[in-house]
Design a protein around this motif. Sequence first.
Motif, PDB file in Angstrom:
ATOM      1  N   ALA A  44      25.370  -4.126  42.375  1.00 55.81           N
ATOM      2  CA  ALA A  44      27.863  -3.878  42.405  1.00 55.81           C
ATOM      3  C   ALA A  44      27.215  -2.229  43.085  1.00 55.81           C
ATOM      4  CB  ALA A  44      27.052  -2.706  40.659  1.00 55.81           C
ATOM      5  N   ALA A  45      27.150  -1.993  44.000  1.00 59.76           N
ATOM      6  CA  ALA A  45      27.656  -1.267  44.798  1.00 59.76           C
ATOM      7  C   ALA A  45      27.454  -2.411  46.065  1.00 59.76           C
ATOM      8  CB  ALA A  45      26.621  -0.768  45.152  1.00 59.76           C
ATOM      9  N   ALA A  46      26.785  -3.044  46.501  1.00 58.92           N
ATOM     10  CA  ALA A  46      26.164  -4.539  47.305  1.00 58.92           C
ATOM     11  C   ALA A  46      28.323  -5.144  47.629  1.00 58.92           C
ATOM     12  CB  ALA A  46      25.287  -5.443  47.887  1.00 58.92           C
ATOM     13  N   ILE A  47      28.006  -5.386  46.312  1.00 60.58           N
ATOM     14  CA  ILE A  47      29.602  -6.190  46.439  1.00 60.58           C
ATOM     15  C   ILE A  47      30.458  -5.343  46.340  1.00 60.58           C
ATOM     16  CG2 ILE A  47      30.896  -7.331  44.027  1.00 60.58           C
ATOM     17  CD1 ILE A  47      27.930  -8.390  42.817  1.00 60.58           C
ATOM     18  N   GLY A 103      45.708  -0.391  40.178  1.00 58.31           N
ATOM     19  CA  GLY A 103      44.322  -1.081  39.800  1.00 58.31           C
ATOM     20  C   GLY A 103      43.036  -0.618  39.989  1.00 58.31           C
ATOM     21  N   LEU A 104      42.590  -1.362  38.871  1.00 58.14           N
ATOM     22  CA  LEU A 104      40.918  -0.462  39.225  1.00 58.14           C
ATOM     23  C   LEU A 104      39.637  -1.497  39.242  1.00 58.14           C
ATOM     24  CD1 LEU A 104      38.150   0.920  39.501  1.00 58.14           C
ATOM     25  CD2 LEU A 104      38.344   1.522  36.834  1.00 58.14           C
ATOM     26  N   ILE A 105      39.578  -1.978  39.866  1.00 58.00           N
ATOM     27  CA  ILE A 105      37.930  -3.553  39.887  1.00 58.00           C
ATOM     28  C   ILE A 105      37.130  -2.820  39.486  1.00 58.00           C
ATOM     29  CG2 ILE A 105      37.380  -5.488  40.678  1.00 58.00           C
ATOM     30  CD1 ILE A 105      39.118  -5.831  42.900  1.00 58.00           C
ATOM     31  N   GLY A 133      40.336  -4.661  36.103  1.00 52.02           N
ATOM     32  CA  GLY A 133      39.961  -6.111  35.317  1.00 52.02           C
ATOM     33  C   GLY A 133      38.336  -5.698  36.172  1.00 52.02           C
ATOM     34  N   LEU A 134      38.165  -6.796  34.964  1.00 49.77           N
ATOM     35  CA  LEU A 134      36.324  -6.322  35.428  1.00 49.77           C
ATOM     36  C   LEU A 134      35.891  -7.694  36.335  1.00 49.77           C
ATOM     37  CD1 LEU A 134      33.718  -5.368  34.143  1.00 49.77           C
ATOM     38  CD2 LEU A 134      33.857  -7.808  32.173  1.00 49.77           C
ATOM     39  N   TYR A 135      34.809  -7.546  36.922  1.00 47.34           N
ATOM     40  CA  TYR A 135      33.768  -8.593  37.898  1.00 47.34           C
ATOM     41  C   TYR A 135      32.838  -8.538  38.122  1.00 47.34           C
ATOM     42  CZ  TYR A 135      34.863 -11.598  42.216  1.00 47.34           C
ATOM     43  OH  TYR A 135      34.813 -12.610  43.015  1.00 47.34           O
ATOM     44  N   PRO A 136      32.430  -9.333  38.340  1.00 51.68           N
ATOM     45  CA  PRO A 136      31.784 -11.013  39.085  1.00 51.68           C
ATOM     46  C   PRO A 136      32.138 -11.210  37.275  1.00 51.68           C
ATOM     47  CG  PRO A 136      30.445 -10.354  40.362  1.00 51.68           C
ATOM     48  CD  PRO A 136      30.656  -9.413  39.372  1.00 51.68           C
ATOM     49  N   SER A 137      33.497 -11.946  36.887  1.00 51.81           N
ATOM     50  CA  SER A 137      33.227 -13.248  35.815  1.00 51.81           C
ATOM     51  C   SER A 137      32.241 -14.448  35.736  1.00 51.81           C
ATOM     52  CB  SER A 137      34.638 -13.839  35.358  1.00 51.81           C
ATOM     53  OG  SER A 137      34.609 -15.019  36.596  1.00 51.81           O
ATOM     54  N   ARG A 138      32.011 -14.595  34.458  1.00 55.83           N
ATOM     55  CA  ARG A 138      30.783 -16.075  34.440  1.00 55.83           C
ATOM     56  C   ARG A 138      31.408 -16.565  35.533  1.00 55.83           C
ATOM     57  NH1 ARG A 138      29.176 -16.613  28.139  1.00 55.83           N
ATOM     58  NH2 ARG A 138      28.439 -14.486  27.817  1.00 55.83           N
ATOM     59  N   GLU A 139      32.361 -16.971  35.984  1.00 56.28           N
ATOM     60  CA  GLU A 139      33.008 -18.267  36.610  1.00 56.28           C
ATOM     61  C   GLU A 139      32.139 -17.565  37.614  1.00 56.28           C
ATOM     62  OE1 GLU A 139      34.615 -18.339  32.148  1.00 56.28           O
ATOM     63  OE2 GLU A 139      34.255 -16.901  34.032  1.00 56.28           O
ATOM     64  N   ASP A 140      32.751 -16.870  37.808  1.00 55.29           N
ATOM     65  CA  ASP A 140      32.896 -16.093  39.559  1.00 55.29           C
ATOM     66  C   ASP A 140      31.279 -16.120  40.011  1.00 55.29           C
ATOM     67  OD1 ASP A 140      35.605 -14.954  39.858  1.00 55.29           O
ATOM     68  OD2 ASP A 140      35.182 -13.893  39.126  1.00 55.29           O
ATOM     69  N   TRP A 141      30.180 -15.972  38.604  1.00 55.95           N
ATOM     70  CA  TRP A 141      28.778 -16.273  39.240  1.00 55.95           C
ATOM     71  C   TRP A 141      28.181 -17.208  39.487  1.00 55.95           C
ATOM     72  CZ3 TRP A 141      26.423 -12.930  41.413  1.00 55.95           C
ATOM     73  CH2 TRP A 141      26.728 -10.643  41.237  1.00 55.95           C
ATOM     74  N   ALA A 142      29.185 -17.734  38.630  1.00 54.00           N
ATOM     75  CA  ALA A 142      28.368 -19.923  38.722  1.00 54.00           C
ATOM     76  C   ALA A 142      28.699 -20.229  40.158  1.00 54.00           C
ATOM     77  CB  ALA A 142      29.040 -20.335  37.305  1.00 54.00           C
ATOM     78  N   GLU A 143      30.018 -20.092  40.165  1.00 55.32           N
ATOM     79  CA  GLU A 143      30.762 -20.280  41.651  1.00 55.32           C
ATOM     80  C   GLU A 143      30.254 -19.723  42.860  1.00 55.32           C
ATOM     81  OE1 GLU A 143      34.771 -19.388  41.249  1.00 55.32           O
ATOM     82  OE2 GLU A 143      35.188 -20.766  39.963  1.00 55.32           O
ATOM     83  N   ALA A 144      29.662 -18.081  42.892  1.00 57.34           N
ATOM     84  CA  ALA A 144      29.304 -17.575  44.146  1.00 57.34           C
ATOM     85  C   ALA A 144      27.567 -18.326  44.014  1.00 57.34           C
ATOM     86  CB  ALA A 144      28.683 -16.566  43.527  1.00 57.34           C
ATOM     87  N   ASN A 228      36.611 -13.532  46.988  1.00 56.87           N
ATOM     88  CA  ASN A 228      36.735 -13.780  45.759  1.00 56.87           C
ATOM     89  C   ASN A 228      37.945 -12.798  45.365  1.00 56.87           C
ATOM     90  OD1 ASN A 228      37.447 -16.732  44.245  1.00 56.87           O
ATOM     91  ND2 ASN A 228      36.072 -15.273  42.670  1.00 56.87           N
ATOM     92  N   ALA A 229      37.193 -11.753  45.184  1.00 58.22           N
ATOM     93  CA  ALA A 229      38.312 -10.322  44.763  1.00 58.22           C
ATOM     94  C   ALA A 229      39.593 -10.632  45.171  1.00 58.22           C
ATOM     95  CB  ALA A 229      37.668  -9.184  45.380  1.00 58.22           C
ATOM     96  N   ASP A 230      40.099 -11.610  46.467  1.00 51.52           N
ATOM     97  CA  ASP A 230      41.551 -11.376  46.086  1.00 51.52           C
ATOM     98  C   ASP A 230      42.783 -11.907  44.418  1.00 51.52           C
ATOM     99  OD1 ASP A 230      40.857 -14.208  45.723  1.00 51.52           O
ATOM    100  OD2 ASP A 230      42.123 -14.666  47.922  1.00 51.52           O
TER     101      ASP A 230
END
Length: 239
Positions: A44-47, A103-105, A133-144, A228-230
Motif C-alpha cells: 500500500a505504501a509503494a502504491i 479528497g482522500l484516496i 475514494g478507495l483504490y485500487p479497485s478490482r478492475e484497476d488490479w486486473a488492468e495493472a 491511473n489514479a488521475d
Amino acid sequence: MSRRVIPDTTTTDPAAIQPVAVLPVGSFEQHGPYLPLGTDTLIAAAIAVAISQYHNVFHLPPVTFGCSHEHGAYPGTISISATTLAAIVADIVESLARQNIAGLIVVNGHGGNAVLTNVVQQSNHPKNPVKVGLYPSREDWAEARTTAGIHSSNHDDMHAGELETSILLASYPDYLRDGWQTSDHTANDRRYLTSLGIHAYTQTGVIGSPSQATAAKGSNVLGYLGRNADTLIGLLTTR
C-alpha cells in the motif's frame, strides 16, 4: 525518489497543502516463509509513493494493522476489528476536513479490509467536505496485471503470489527471503475461507505463483497504478 514507508514531508512543504491526500492501509499478517508480515502495508505504501510520483498529493503514513482474522492460525498475525479500522479512517477524514483537504484516496493493500468499502460509501454523504475514494479497485488490479505481463488472475494468485512478490522485488527487495522461487500453491475453490480461515486451503499460507515474480513486473504494476489514479483524483476534486 526513494520508496519511503513514512513520508518525510514537513509542515512547510507544498505537499502538506495539496487538495488530495493518500492514505495507505495494510495489515500485519502471514505471507508465507519468504515475505514479511507487513507485506500488505509495504505494498500500500509503494502504491501511495507511485501515486505521488505522478500527481501532486499529500502522502500520509500507513495504517499498519488491518482485519486479518482469516490468517490468525499463523504465528505473528495481528488483527484489529472492522469497527476499529473504520473508526481510524473516519477520524483521519475528519482531521483532513479541518485541514481543508478536498479528497482522500484510501489505498487498500489487504483484501480482508472489506469494511473500507462501507467506510468510503458512508463518507461520501453530501455534507462531508472531504470526498473519499478507495483504490485500487478490482478492475484497476486486473488492468495493472495485464499491463505488467502477469497472466495469473486476482483470484488464482490470491496471497503471497506472483503479484505481491513482484511488487516487493521492485520496491522493497531487502525484505524478501529465499523460498519464493519454489513455493507455488494452487487452491482455486476457497468458498468457505471466511468460515474456515486460509489455513484450511494452504499449509504455508501461500496461494498463487510467486515463482513467476520479477522486479520488472512489480515496477510496471506500480507505474500503472500511479498513473491511473488521475481519474479518481479528478473525481475527488470536482464539486
